[in-house]
Design an enzyme around this catalytic site. Structure first.
Site, PDB file in Angstrom:
ATOM      1  N   CYS A 112      28.584  12.381 -31.574  1.00  0.00           N
ATOM      2  CA  CYS A 112      29.139  13.898 -31.670  1.00  0.00           C
ATOM      3  C   CYS A 112      28.930  15.175 -31.814  1.00  0.00           C
ATOM      4  O   CYS A 112      29.227  15.935 -31.148  1.00  0.00           O
ATOM      5  CB  CYS A 112      30.149  14.320 -33.267  1.00  0.00           C
ATOM      6  SG  CYS A 112      30.466  12.610 -33.951  1.00  0.00           S
ATOM      7  N   HIS A 250      31.855  21.120 -34.359  1.00  0.00           N
ATOM      8  CA  HIS A 250      31.569  19.509 -34.055  1.00  0.00           C
ATOM      9  C   HIS A 250      33.351  19.322 -35.131  1.00  0.00           C
ATOM     10  O   HIS A 250      33.148  19.615 -36.383  1.00  0.00           O
ATOM     11  CB  HIS A 250      31.004  19.001 -34.145  1.00  0.00           C
ATOM     12  CG  HIS A 250      31.665  16.953 -34.314  1.00  0.00           C
ATOM     13  ND1 HIS A 250      33.090  16.602 -33.193  1.00  0.00           N
ATOM     14  CD2 HIS A 250      31.722  16.232 -35.169  1.00  0.00           C
ATOM     15  CE1 HIS A 250      33.170  15.870 -33.107  1.00  0.00           C
ATOM     16  NE2 HIS A 250      32.028  15.075 -34.321  1.00  0.00           N
ATOM     17  N   ASN A 280      39.223  13.813 -34.431  1.00  0.00           N
ATOM     18  CA  ASN A 280      37.641  13.816 -34.309  1.00  0.00           C
ATOM     19  C   ASN A 280      37.356  13.045 -32.704  1.00  0.00           C
ATOM     20  O   ASN A 280      37.450  11.803 -32.468  1.00  0.00           O
ATOM     21  CB  ASN A 280      36.649  13.243 -35.171  1.00  0.00           C
ATOM     22  CG  ASN A 280      35.395  13.116 -34.751  1.00  0.00           C
ATOM     23  OD1 ASN A 280      34.900  13.614 -34.086  1.00  0.00           O
ATOM     24  ND2 ASN A 280      34.979  12.561 -35.998  1.00  0.00           N
TER      25      ASN A 280
HETATM   26  N1  ACO Z   1      44.361   7.089 -47.214  1.00  0.00           N
HETATM   27  C1  ACO Z   1      44.286   7.031 -48.642  1.00  0.00           C
HETATM   28  N2  ACO Z   1      43.023   6.828 -48.965  1.00  0.00           N
HETATM   29  C2  ACO Z   1      42.112   6.366 -48.819  1.00  0.00           C
HETATM   30  C3  ACO Z   1      41.618   6.665 -47.702  1.00  0.00           C
HETATM   31  C4  ACO Z   1      42.915   7.261 -46.787  1.00  0.00           C
HETATM   32  N3  ACO Z   1      43.151   7.112 -44.703  1.00  0.00           N
HETATM   33  N4  ACO Z   1      40.567   6.892 -46.877  1.00  0.00           N
HETATM   34  C5  ACO Z   1      40.091   6.805 -47.845  1.00  0.00           C
HETATM   35  N5  ACO Z   1      40.832   6.512 -49.211  1.00  0.00           N
HETATM   36  C6  ACO Z   1      40.516   6.257 -50.352  1.00  0.00           C
HETATM   37  C7  ACO Z   1      39.206   5.462 -50.679  1.00  0.00           C
HETATM   38  O1  ACO Z   1      39.388   3.884 -51.200  1.00  0.00           O
HETATM   39  C8  ACO Z   1      39.110   5.699 -52.092  1.00  0.00           C
HETATM   40  O2  ACO Z   1      39.781   5.282 -52.985  1.00  0.00           O
HETATM   41  P1  ACO Z   1      39.763   4.517 -54.463  1.00  0.00           P
HETATM   42  O3  ACO Z   1      39.057   5.589 -55.097  1.00  0.00           O
HETATM   43  O4  ACO Z   1      40.736   3.516 -55.044  1.00  0.00           O
HETATM   44  O5  ACO Z   1      38.195   3.418 -54.114  1.00  0.00           O
HETATM   45  C9  ACO Z   1      39.189   7.035 -51.923  1.00  0.00           C
HETATM   46  O6  ACO Z   1      40.473   7.256 -50.835  1.00  0.00           O
HETATM   47  C10 ACO Z   1      37.653   8.261 -51.930  1.00  0.00           C
HETATM   48  O7  ACO Z   1      37.581   7.567 -50.780  1.00  0.00           O
HETATM   49  P2  ACO Z   1      35.960   8.133 -50.529  1.00  0.00           P
HETATM   50  O8  ACO Z   1      35.680   7.537 -48.945  1.00  0.00           O
HETATM   51  O9  ACO Z   1      35.345   8.325 -51.698  1.00  0.00           O
HETATM   52  O10 ACO Z   1      36.282   9.617 -49.546  1.00  0.00           O
HETATM   53  P3  ACO Z   1      35.754  10.664 -49.655  1.00  0.00           P
HETATM   54  O11 ACO Z   1      35.605  11.849 -49.940  1.00  0.00           O
HETATM   55  O12 ACO Z   1      34.292  10.529 -49.331  1.00  0.00           O
HETATM   56  O13 ACO Z   1      36.671  10.864 -48.148  1.00  0.00           O
HETATM   57  C11 ACO Z   1      35.944  11.164 -46.361  1.00  0.00           C
HETATM   58  C12 ACO Z   1      36.780  10.060 -47.175  1.00  0.00           C
HETATM   59  C13 ACO Z   1      37.708  11.753 -45.731  1.00  0.00           C
HETATM   60  C14 ACO Z   1      35.646  10.096 -44.141  1.00  0.00           C
HETATM   61  C15 ACO Z   1      34.934  11.892 -46.324  1.00  0.00           C
HETATM   62  O14 ACO Z   1      34.158  11.393 -46.596  1.00  0.00           O
HETATM   63  C16 ACO Z   1      34.429  12.870 -44.884  1.00  0.00           C
HETATM   64  O15 ACO Z   1      35.212  13.287 -44.165  1.00  0.00           O
HETATM   65  N6  ACO Z   1      33.279  12.150 -44.183  1.00  0.00           N
HETATM   66  C17 ACO Z   1      32.557  13.122 -43.118  1.00  0.00           C
HETATM   67  C18 ACO Z   1      32.575  12.013 -41.909  1.00  0.00           C
HETATM   68  C19 ACO Z   1      33.047  11.969 -41.389  1.00  0.00           C
HETATM   69  O16 ACO Z   1      33.268  13.254 -40.186  1.00  0.00           O
HETATM   70  N7  ACO Z   1      32.902  10.597 -39.815  1.00  0.00           N
HETATM   71  C20 ACO Z   1      33.517  10.761 -38.540  1.00  0.00           C
HETATM   72  C21 ACO Z   1      32.339  10.255 -37.462  1.00  0.00           C
HETATM   73  S1  ACO Z   1      30.800  11.491 -37.481  1.00  0.00           S
HETATM   74  C22 ACO Z   1      30.708  12.428 -36.708  1.00  0.00           C
HETATM   75  O17 ACO Z   1      31.946  12.955 -36.364  1.00  0.00           O
HETATM   76  C23 ACO Z   1      30.248  12.928 -36.665  1.00  0.00           C
END
Ligand code: ACO
Length: 327
Positions: A112, A250, A280
Site C-alpha cells: 500500500c 492511504h 482499500n
Molecule cells: N463482518 C462482521 N463481523 C466481522 C467481520 C465482518 N466483515 N470481520 C470480523 N468480524 C468479527 C470478528 O469475527 C470478531 O468477532 P468475535 O468478537 O465474535 O470474535 C469481531 O468482528 C471483531 O473482529 P476483530 O478482527 O477483532 O476486529 P478489529 O477491531 O480488529 O477490526 C479491522 C477489524 C476492521 C480489519 C481492523 O483490524 C482494521 O481495520 N485493521 C487495519 C487493517 C487494514 O486496514 N488492512 C488493510 C490492508 S493493510 C494496508 O492497507 C496497509
C-alpha cells in the site's frame, strides 16, 4: 539538481460496483458492521480486466491531463501487489499498450506504500537529469488475491488504478519525500506467490494464494506511522498542519484516519477521504485520491498537501507537495 513537479493525474476503476449488501450475501457480515468498523460502503470489482488494463486507462488519462504524448515519457514505474504476471512486468505491458516507446519501465512491490516508493524512486531519476518526464502508476486488481470466504479481509479491498505524470524542471512541486521499511514485521500482512490460475500446489492440495492479515497489528502500525510520518515531514520543512491544505493518507480504514486526527489534534476536514466508494485499493489509493482532488478542482497552485502511505512489508512513507498545476 532539477526540481520535480506533478503535471498530470489520471485514474480508472472498473465499472462494476460491489456494495456491502452484496458482500453480506457471500459472507457473514453486514453493511452496519463494515461501515462502522471501516467506513467502506462499496468498492469497484473487476470483471475480467487485469491490473495492466486498469493501469493503461489511468495512464492514458494522466497523459491527457498533462497534455503530453506517450513518446515524451522516459520512465514508467508501476507499483502493484497484484501484477498481471511475473514477466513481463505490468509496467512493460502498460508501456506497450500506450506506445511509450522511449521509456524504461519496471514494477515495484511495496504494497500500500507502493505509490510513495514509486514517487521516491522517480524523484531520483528526475532530480539527477536521468529522466525528464516520468509516469508513476499504482494499480491493483486485488479481487484476484482476496479470499472471498474470509470476512476479516474480503470486505476491505477494491480494484482500481491511479497515475501521475512528473516533470523535471525549475518548479519545486515535490518538496520532500521520505520512505522506510520494517521487514521484521512483514508477517503481519502476507500474500504468497501465485501461478497464472491464482493457485499453487502444496502436496496434493490446491491452495488459493490470498491476502492474510493481522488486522489489529496493521491498525496499530498504521496509526503510529501515519502520525509520525506527518510530524516528521512537517518538522523537516518548518511547517505545521496549518500550512497544509490536505493530507491524503492511504485509504484503508476511516477509523485509522480518525485515530490519526485525534492523535495530531488536527482538523479532520484536512484529511481527504474516498475509501467509502473504493475500499482499500492498496498501491492505487493515493494516486486515485490525487486524481479525484485534481479533477474536482479541490487543489489550486500553491496549495501544500501531504501524501502518506503505509502497508505490507511493512512499509511506510510520506511526501510534502506543493501543487503547481493551474487549470
Ligand atoms: N463482518 C462482521 N463481523 C466481522 C467481520 C465482518 N466483515 N470481520 C470480523 N468480524 C468479527 C470478528 O469475527 C470478531 O468477532 P468475535 O468478537 O465474535 O470474535 C469481531 O468482528 C471483531 O473482529 P476483530 O478482527 O477483532 O476486529 P478489529 O477491531 O480488529 O477490526 C479491522 C477489524 C476492521 C480489519 C481492523 O483490524 C482494521 O481495520 N485493521 C487495519 C487493517 C487494514 O486496514 N488492512 C488493510 C490492508 S493493510 C494496508 O492497507 C496497509
Amino acid at each position: 539538481m532539477n526540481e520535480v513537479q506533478i503535471i498530470g493525474t489520471g485514474s480508472y476503476a472498473p465499472l462494476n460496483i460491489m456494495t456491502n449488501q452484496q458482500l453480506a450475501e457471500i459472507v457473514d457480515t453486514s453493511d452496519e458492521w463494515i461501515v462502522s468498523m471501516t467506513g467502506i460502503k462499496e468498492r469497484h470489482i473487476s470483471q475480467g480486466e487485469n491490473t495492466s488494463d486498469l493501469a493503461t486507462k489511468a495512464a492514458l488519462s494522466a497523459l491527457k491531463d498533462a497534455g503530453i504524448k506517450p513518446e515524451d515519457i522516459d520512465l514508467i514505474i508501476l507499483a502493484s501487489t497484484s501484477p498481471d504476471q511475473f514477466v513481463p512486468s505490468t509496467a512493460c505491458i502498460v508501456q506497450g499498450n500506450i506506445g511509450a516507446v522511449n521509456a524504461m519501465a519496471f514494477d515495484i512491490s511495496a504494497a500500500c506504500t507502493g505509490f510513495i516508493f514509486a514517487l521516491n524512486i522517480a524523484m531520483q531519476f528526475l532530480r539527477t537529469g536521468k529522466s525528464k518526464k516520468a509516469l508513476i502508476i499504482g494499480a491493483e486488481v486485488l479481487s484476484k488475491i482476496v479470499d472471498w470466504t474470509d470476512r476479516n479481509t474480503c470486505v476491505l479491498f477494491g480494484d482500481g488504478a491511479g497515475a501521475t505524470v512528473l516533470e523535471a524542471g525549475i518548479k519545486k512541486g515535490i518538496i520532500s519525500i521520505n520512505s522506510a521499511s520494517e521487514g521484521q514485521k512483514g508477517g503481519a500482512l502476507t500474500c504468497p506467490t501465485v501461478d497464472v490460475k491464482n493457485t499453487f500446489t502444496k502436496g496434493n492440495e490446491n491452495f488459493k494464494a490470498t491476502i492474510s492479515m493481522d488486522g489489529k497489528e496493521i491498525f496499530k502500525f498504521a496509526v503510529k506511522t501515519i502520525a509520525s510520518s506527518i510530524s516528521q515531514i512537517l518538522d523537516e520543512n518548518d511547517c505545521t498542519l496549518d500550512d497544509i491544505k490536505y493530507v491524503v493518507c492511504h485509504q484503508a480504514n476511516f477509523r485509522i484516519i480518525e485515530f490519526v486526527v485525534r492523535k495530531l489534534k488536527a482538523d479532520k476536514d484536512k484529511f481527504f477521504v474516498n475509501l467509502d466508494r473504493y475500499g482499500n485499493t492498496s498501491a492505487a489509493s493515493i494516486a486515485i485520491a490525487l486524481d479525484e482532488m485534481n479533477k474536482n478542482n479541490l487543489l489550486t497552485a500553491g496549495d501544500k498537501i501531504i501524501l502518506v502511505g503505509f502497508g505490507g512489508g511493512l512499509t511506510y512513507g510520506a511526501s510534502l507537495i506543493e501543487w503547481t498545476m493551474n487549470k
